[in-house]
Design a protein around this motif. Structure first.
Motif, PDB file in Angstrom:
ATOM      1  N   PHE A 172       0.693   6.881   7.922  1.00 32.61           N
ATOM      2  CA  PHE A 172       0.060   5.732   7.614  1.00 32.61           C
ATOM      3  C   PHE A 172      -1.411   5.647   8.453  1.00 32.61           C
ATOM      4  O   PHE A 172      -2.324   5.038   7.373  1.00 32.61           O
ATOM      5  CB  PHE A 172       0.823   4.642   8.676  1.00 32.61           C
ATOM      6  CG  PHE A 172       0.040   3.257   8.593  1.00 32.61           C
ATOM      7  CD1 PHE A 172      -0.010   2.442   7.241  1.00 32.61           C
ATOM      8  CD2 PHE A 172      -0.457   2.824   9.581  1.00 32.61           C
ATOM      9  CE1 PHE A 172      -0.532   1.103   7.569  1.00 32.61           C
ATOM     10  CE2 PHE A 172      -1.012   1.384   9.844  1.00 32.61           C
ATOM     11  CZ  PHE A 172      -0.969   0.745   8.740  1.00 32.61           C
ATOM     12  N   LEU A 173      -1.720   6.200   9.414  1.00 30.20           N
ATOM     13  CA  LEU A 173      -3.082   6.126   9.932  1.00 30.20           C
ATOM     14  C   LEU A 173      -3.839   6.977   9.007  1.00 30.20           C
ATOM     15  O   LEU A 173      -5.111   6.515   8.734  1.00 30.20           O
ATOM     16  CB  LEU A 173      -3.192   6.455  11.369  1.00 30.20           C
ATOM     17  CG  LEU A 173      -2.610   5.905  12.430  1.00 30.20           C
ATOM     18  CD1 LEU A 173      -2.723   6.295  13.587  1.00 30.20           C
ATOM     19  CD2 LEU A 173      -3.161   4.531  12.425  1.00 30.20           C
ATOM     20  N   ALA A 174      -3.492   8.177   8.477  1.00 25.39           N
ATOM     21  CA  ALA A 174      -4.000   8.925   7.584  1.00 25.39           C
ATOM     22  C   ALA A 174      -4.458   8.259   6.289  1.00 25.39           C
ATOM     23  O   ALA A 174      -5.588   8.237   5.687  1.00 25.39           O
ATOM     24  CB  ALA A 174      -3.480  10.213   7.265  1.00 25.39           C
ATOM     25  N   ASN A 175      -3.510   7.631   5.814  1.00 20.42           N
ATOM     26  CA  ASN A 175      -3.672   6.752   4.564  1.00 20.42           C
ATOM     27  C   ASN A 175      -4.610   5.506   4.610  1.00 20.42           C
ATOM     28  O   ASN A 175      -5.537   5.445   3.811  1.00 20.42           O
ATOM     29  CB  ASN A 175      -2.407   6.220   3.962  1.00 20.42           C
ATOM     30  CG  ASN A 175      -1.316   7.127   3.562  1.00 20.42           C
ATOM     31  OD1 ASN A 175      -1.777   8.169   3.375  1.00 20.42           O
ATOM     32  ND2 ASN A 175      -0.059   6.681   3.480  1.00 20.42           N
ATOM     33  N   GLN A 176      -4.411   4.772   5.911  1.00 19.32           N
ATOM     34  CA  GLN A 176      -5.635   3.915   6.262  1.00 19.32           C
ATOM     35  C   GLN A 176      -6.968   4.448   6.337  1.00 19.32           C
ATOM     36  O   GLN A 176      -7.953   3.775   5.841  1.00 19.32           O
ATOM     37  CB  GLN A 176      -5.023   3.355   7.620  1.00 19.32           C
ATOM     38  CG  GLN A 176      -5.767   2.062   8.037  1.00 19.32           C
ATOM     39  CD  GLN A 176      -5.413   1.402   9.171  1.00 19.32           C
ATOM     40  OE1 GLN A 176      -5.398   2.257  10.368  1.00 19.32           O
ATOM     41  NE2 GLN A 176      -4.891   0.146   9.323  1.00 19.32           N
ATOM     42  N   ARG A 177      -7.168   5.692   6.964  1.00 19.13           N
ATOM     43  CA  ARG A 177      -8.633   6.298   7.205  1.00 19.13           C
ATOM     44  C   ARG A 177      -9.058   6.613   5.870  1.00 19.13           C
ATOM     45  O   ARG A 177     -10.272   6.273   5.363  1.00 19.13           O
ATOM     46  CB  ARG A 177      -8.344   7.346   8.194  1.00 19.13           C
ATOM     47  CG  ARG A 177      -8.340   7.055   9.413  1.00 19.13           C
ATOM     48  CD  ARG A 177      -8.229   8.365  10.373  1.00 19.13           C
ATOM     49  NE  ARG A 177      -8.008   8.016  11.765  1.00 19.13           N
ATOM     50  CZ  ARG A 177      -7.851   9.242  12.762  1.00 19.13           C
ATOM     51  NH1 ARG A 177      -8.261  10.354  12.311  1.00 19.13           N
ATOM     52  NH2 ARG A 177      -7.865   8.750  14.010  1.00 19.13           N
ATOM     53  N   ALA A 178      -8.019   7.051   4.786  1.00 20.71           N
ATOM     54  CA  ALA A 178      -8.467   7.340   3.711  1.00 20.71           C
ATOM     55  C   ALA A 178      -9.261   6.334   2.781  1.00 20.71           C
ATOM     56  O   ALA A 178     -10.078   6.287   2.138  1.00 20.71           O
ATOM     57  CB  ALA A 178      -7.292   8.281   2.887  1.00 20.71           C
ATOM     58  N   ASN A 179      -8.115   5.006   3.035  1.00 24.58           N
ATOM     59  CA  ASN A 179      -8.564   4.072   2.068  1.00 24.58           C
ATOM     60  C   ASN A 179      -9.929   3.500   2.669  1.00 24.58           C
ATOM     61  O   ASN A 179     -10.593   2.840   1.726  1.00 24.58           O
ATOM     62  CB  ASN A 179      -7.729   3.013   2.228  1.00 24.58           C
ATOM     63  CG  ASN A 179      -6.357   3.248   1.383  1.00 24.58           C
ATOM     64  OD1 ASN A 179      -6.376   4.202   0.443  1.00 24.58           O
ATOM     65  ND2 ASN A 179      -5.083   2.829   1.751  1.00 24.58           N
ATOM     66  N   GLU A 180     -10.101   3.420   3.686  1.00 26.21           N
ATOM     67  CA  GLU A 180     -11.421   2.842   4.510  1.00 26.21           C
ATOM     68  C   GLU A 180     -12.744   3.678   4.084  1.00 26.21           C
ATOM     69  O   GLU A 180     -13.671   3.207   3.851  1.00 26.21           O
ATOM     70  CB  GLU A 180     -11.245   2.701   5.874  1.00 26.21           C
ATOM     71  CG  GLU A 180     -10.047   1.734   6.410  1.00 26.21           C
ATOM     72  CD  GLU A 180     -10.077   1.754   7.817  1.00 26.21           C
ATOM     73  OE1 GLU A 180     -10.518   2.572   8.509  1.00 26.21           O
ATOM     74  OE2 GLU A 180      -9.401   0.675   8.460  1.00 26.21           O
TER      75      GLU A 180
END
Length: 315
Positions: free
Chosen positions: A253-261
């Motif tokens: 989830f954190l990886a996806n969040q960082r990628a989106n940001e």
């Protein structure tokens, strides 16, 4: 050489064995151009089969099941090639509609490749990052609950804030959900009503933070731009998630969040560095405020309610 079904199967299984062996020794790679079958004068390679398999969920599948799946993929690729040959023979690849679709697919592939490159350069979240997130969000883990909810959803409309305030006043006066619904009907206010069971991770964080403090039998009015939702907690059940079970999902989830940001920031940078001139009917129409903040996702078919938007990646 004539490629019989038996020979095709042998080639496919041999290539699959080589591919699996490569997983154990990264220095040994199967030839990407190894031919699995020839369809007329065109070749279908093992690499093409593996590309399809990589997009298929084979987790937990037995080796035999994977072998069968690889053969199914090969047969579908043969069917596809036959159709491509006929389309080319009929000169369909030159029709304006097909040319436009090919160009759209090309643009999509190139854009996705660039965004994937941006995301690939980011540092991966550490277990410590995930543990910090778990500690800071007990409503998703140690104090996770499953909610039985009733809702009155006010669709986007002018004056939604006034209706939201009215619903709060009716709640303060001790009115039930049924009484509030009756009042809104009498006033001609359009709304949707229903019930649902949702776990904590299916509720957006900004809403969950408020809902987490609501006890069974209590209600909450959640406002969104030009809409509002009245949520009544009929009951809830504590269903905690252990840290060990949550860690891999939280890291993803954190990886996806960082990628989106990172993607959003990069698109914003590119927009500011590029001259963008709107033409025709779009010249005098202001761009929506969300266009720079959320450039990648396509619009949903229908607008979800406030508590329909869950925490992506934790489901």
């Amino acid at each position: 050489m004539t490629f019989t079904p038996r020979l095709c199967l042998t080639l496919t299984l041999t290539a699959l064995a080589l591919s699996l062996a490569a997983c154990g020794n990264k220095d040994e790679k199967p030839a990407a151009t190894q031919v699995a079958v020839k369809v007329g004068s065109e070749e279908i390679s093992v690499h093409q089969i593996n590309q399809v398999l990589q997009r298929t969920n084979t987790a937990g599948a037995t080796p035999e099941a994977v072998k069968n799946l690889s053969r199914e993929v090969l047969e579908k690729l043969i069917d596809q090639q036959l159709a491509v040959d006929q389309a080319t023979e009929s000169k369909l690849h030159r029709s304006p509609e097909v040319v436009a679709q090919i160009e759209a697919a090309r643009r999509d592939i190139l854009a996705r490749a660039y965004l994937q490159k941006v995301a690939a350069g980011l540092p991966k979240p550490t277990p410590e990052d995930a543990k910090t997130y778990i500690t800071e969000h007990p409503q998703l883990f140690a104090e996770r609950r499953i909610y039985n909810l009733q809702e009155i959803v006010l669709p986007p409309r002018a004056g939604a804030d006034a209706v939201a305030n009215q619903m709060r006043s009716l709640l303060a006066a001790g009115k039930s959900m049924e009484e509030i619904a009756t009042t809104l009907k009498t006033q001609g206010v359009a709304f949707n009503a229903g019930s649902a069971t949702r776990s904590a991770e299916q509720i957006p964080l900004e809403v969950l933070a408020k809902l987490h403090t609501v006890k069974d039998g209590q209600s909450l009015v959640i406002e969104a731009p030009r809409s509002a939702t009245l949520v009544h907690v009929v009951s809830s059940q504590l269903s905690p998630v252990t840290e060990a079970a949550a860690l891999p999902r939280v890291e993803q989830f954190l990886a996806n969040q960082r990628a989106n940001e990172a993607i959003a920031a990069d698109i914003k940078r590119l927009r500011s560095a590029t001259t963008i001139t709107y033409m025709g009917e779009f010249a005098n129409t202001p761009a929506p405020a969300s266009s720079e903040q959320n450039p990648a996702p396509a619009p949903a078919a229908s607008e979800p309610t406030a508590i329909d938007k869950g925490v992506a990646g934790l489901k």
